[in-house]
Design an enzyme around this catalytic site. Structure first.
Site, short mmCIF file in Angstrom:
data_model
loop_
_atom_site.label_atom_id
_atom_site.label_comp_id
_atom_site.label_asym_id
_atom_site.label_seq_id
_atom_site.Cartn_x
_atom_site.Cartn_y
_atom_site.Cartn_z
N SER A 53 0.98 -1.27 -0.26
CA SER A 53 0.11 0.02 -0.11
C SER A 53 0.93 1.12 0.14
O SER A 53 2.10 1.15 0.12
CB SER A 53 -0.75 -0.04 1.09
OG SER A 53 -0.07 0.40 2.40
N LYS A 54 0.12 2.34 -0.13
CA LYS A 54 0.79 3.79 -0.18
C LYS A 54 1.92 3.84 0.98
O LYS A 54 2.93 4.44 0.90
CB LYS A 54 -0.16 4.82 0.07
CG LYS A 54 -1.07 5.16 -1.11
CD LYS A 54 -0.24 6.73 -1.79
CE LYS A 54 -0.88 6.86 -3.03
NZ LYS A 54 -0.03 7.28 -4.19
N ARG A 55 1.41 3.30 2.09
CA ARG A 55 2.62 3.34 3.28
C ARG A 55 4.03 2.95 2.91
O ARG A 55 4.98 3.20 3.53
CB ARG A 55 1.98 2.50 4.26
CG ARG A 55 1.01 3.09 5.31
CD ARG A 55 0.76 2.28 6.54
NE ARG A 55 0.07 1.03 6.18
CZ ARG A 55 0.54 -0.15 6.44
NH1 ARG A 55 1.63 -0.09 7.25
NH2 ARG A 55 0.24 -1.12 6.01
#
Ligand code: GLU
Length: 529
Positions: free
Chosen positions: A284-286
């Protein structure tokens, strides 16, 4: 298959023996990427495209057959469409160098390649299934479906449609249709038995039919659901191999049953492995970016990304790490793709990016790639993004000096600023004073450099070096102690490529102006101390 173990969701893998990827009698291989334009392209999708292109344009021709890669836009879920995503996706794939033989913009013999433009096919197909007893009209209201769901939850039963309309009589159906009742069309999943299909990476997969719902295939608005559209299109477009993410495995038996109901041959399925985050979950973006755009904007090279995608879940010999796309075209085989998920390793990707910039690009190529970034940052004038740009020569010189240091293209504006701009960014006067040197001594040294500069020909690197080394001797300083204030005066930084090449590239006039400014700055610093 007596030792088949059936999992909770009804799936079982009966054999891990991989089937052959291309049957002998298959003259032409046609693969497709079928994204839904609901946002930016995930790198997992980009990797899938790469696998498809390598298969169709590398492995298949090597086997003496024809291969085509098709791009098809699956936009039947109109509520989830995101404006601009088709263009964005096509730009991203072309930026990677992954091109398609047939698709929405280039056309082809099986077009149109956008599902919303093929509605008539799906309607006709759904009508055919109803007529042949493989599908039925369902008039259940959203409220009724909700009530069914709640009851199932209460009784802790698996969710699913209760097949209420499956048993309506033809008369009842007709009456409701005549009354204009809104309806969908559902597929009649066989109520018993099992569905088997071969997955190229996993072997044979078996599902128990009674675990599978009667899914909607045509919605109330006349749009098909994914399941109908994908089967109709893959058939009409003569797709021989369906590659897609593993999240589609549980719906593959429905597709297999749809093919059966139509009387069509199913394609070969290959559900490719996922890319997982370092902690094991979904990427994910994280984790510093998930879409192709994120990586493009962060200054990664397409070559490095493709190289990295190849290493994720595929290997030629377990040791080669640098692959050009041509190498991959020559060596890639679908059969060597691992079926288990691979973990995203950012450090590895970063390392590859640096390898590609430092060792596999020409200076000219690097200059051309950083030019648009420099224009965007306002570091050089707006102009053509090619060799005719008025500052191209300067950018190229800076690229030559920095090529070994750049890790990401986006570092260029910062690393090249003192080469490309007249004005230096402000810097701290204390930087002009090296360790173990008194401020006054640094000032004297810099004044001596200022005095010597008019006689120095900075374009002659050896000569500049010899003269400045001699000056250090005269001043009773170590060479490094003299070079640091010069470096800081000329660049505003304590780190730069080789000092003499750097001075040559900055140029005589600008070096003089900057040394003058540094002397003034250091004088103020000494006075204030
Ligand atoms: N439209 C589907 C998606 O975006 C494609 C799945 C498939 O390739 O069959 O995931």
């Amino acid at each position: 298959m007596s030792d088949t173990i059936v999992a909770r969701d009804g799936m079982a893998v009966t054999s891990s023996d991989r089937p052959v990827s291309i049957p002998e009698d298959m003259a032409e291989v046609r693969v497709r990427f079928a994204p839904s334009p609901t946002g930016s392209l995930h790198i997992g999708g980009a990797r899938l495209v790469m696998y498809n292109v390598l298969f169709a344009h590398g492995e298949v021709p090597r086997l003496g057959k024809r291969g085509s890669f098709i791009l098809r836009i699956e936009d039947t879920d109109q509520k989830r469409l995101v404006e601009g995503s088709v263009q964005n996706l096509m730009d991203g794939l072309r930026w990677l160098g992954l091109d398609w033989d047939e698709g929405p913009d280039v056309g082809g013999p099986y077009g149109p390649y956008v599902q919303s433009e093929r509605k008539h096919s799906y309607k006709e197909a759904a009508g055919h299934l109803v007529a042949t007893g493989h599908a039925y009209h369902c008039f259940c209201s959203p409220e009724r479906l909700q009530a069914v769901r709640e009851e199932q939850q209460r009784q802790k039963l698996p969710p699913g449609y209760d097949r209420h309309c499956r048993n309506l009589s033809p008369g009842e159906v007709q009456a409701k249709l005549d009354a204009g009742e809104s309806h969908v069309i559902r597929f009649k999943m066989p109520l018993e038995g099992e569905t088997r299909f071969i997955d190229l990476l996993r072997g044979e997969i078996v599902y128990q039919n009674d675990k599978i719902d009667d899914l909607v295939i045509l919605k109330g608005d006349g749009f098909p659901t994914y399941h109908l559209a994908v089967v109709v299109d893959d058939h009409e477009m003569n797709i021989t191999h369906v590659t897609r993410g593993p999240e589609w495995i549980p719906t593959a038996p429905i597709h297999v049953q749809l093919y059966k109901a139509f009387g069509w041959d199913a394609p070969i399925f290959a559900h490719m492995p996922l890319i997982l985050s370092p902690t094991g979950g979904k990427l994910s973006k994280r984790h510093g970016g998930v879409s192709l755009n994120d990586f493009r904007e962060a200054g990664y090279l397409p070559e490095a990304l493709l190289n990295y995608f190849a290493l994720l879940g595929w290997s030629l010999d377990g040791k080669t790490e640098i692959y050009s796309f041509d190498d991959l075209l020559e060596h890639f085989t679908l059969e060597r793709v691992s079926s288990s998920p691979s973990t995203f390793d950012r450090d590895k990707l970063d390392w590859l990016n640096q390898q590609w910039i430092n060792h596999h690009l020409t200076v000219e190529d690097l200059a051309l790639r950083v030019l648009p970034i420099l224009i965007g940052a306002g570091m050089v004038a707006d102009g053509p993004v090619d060799e005719t740009h008025p500052q191209f020569a300067q950018v190229k010189e800076a690229s030559a000096l920095l090529k070994d240091r750049i890790r990401f293209l986006t570092e260029a504006p910062d690393l090249m600023s003192y080469f490309l701009q007249d004005e230096l960014e402000d810097y701290d006067a204390a930087l002009l004073v090296p360790k173990k040197v008194e401020p006054q001594q640094a000032l004297t040294a810099l004044e001596a450099v200022q005095e010597m500069l008019p006689e120095l020909d900075l374009s002659n690197v050896e000569n500049t070096e010899a003269k400045l080394r001699a000056l250090a001797d005269d001043l009773g300083m170590k060479a490094g102690q003299l070079f640091m204030p010069i470096r800081v005066a000329a660049t505003g930084r304590t780190q730069s490529p080789g000092l003499f090449e750097t001075l040559r590239t900055i140029g005589q006039d600008r070096v003089s102006t900057r040394v003058d400014a540094a002397v003034t700055k250091l004088r103020e610093y000494v006075t204030a101390a």
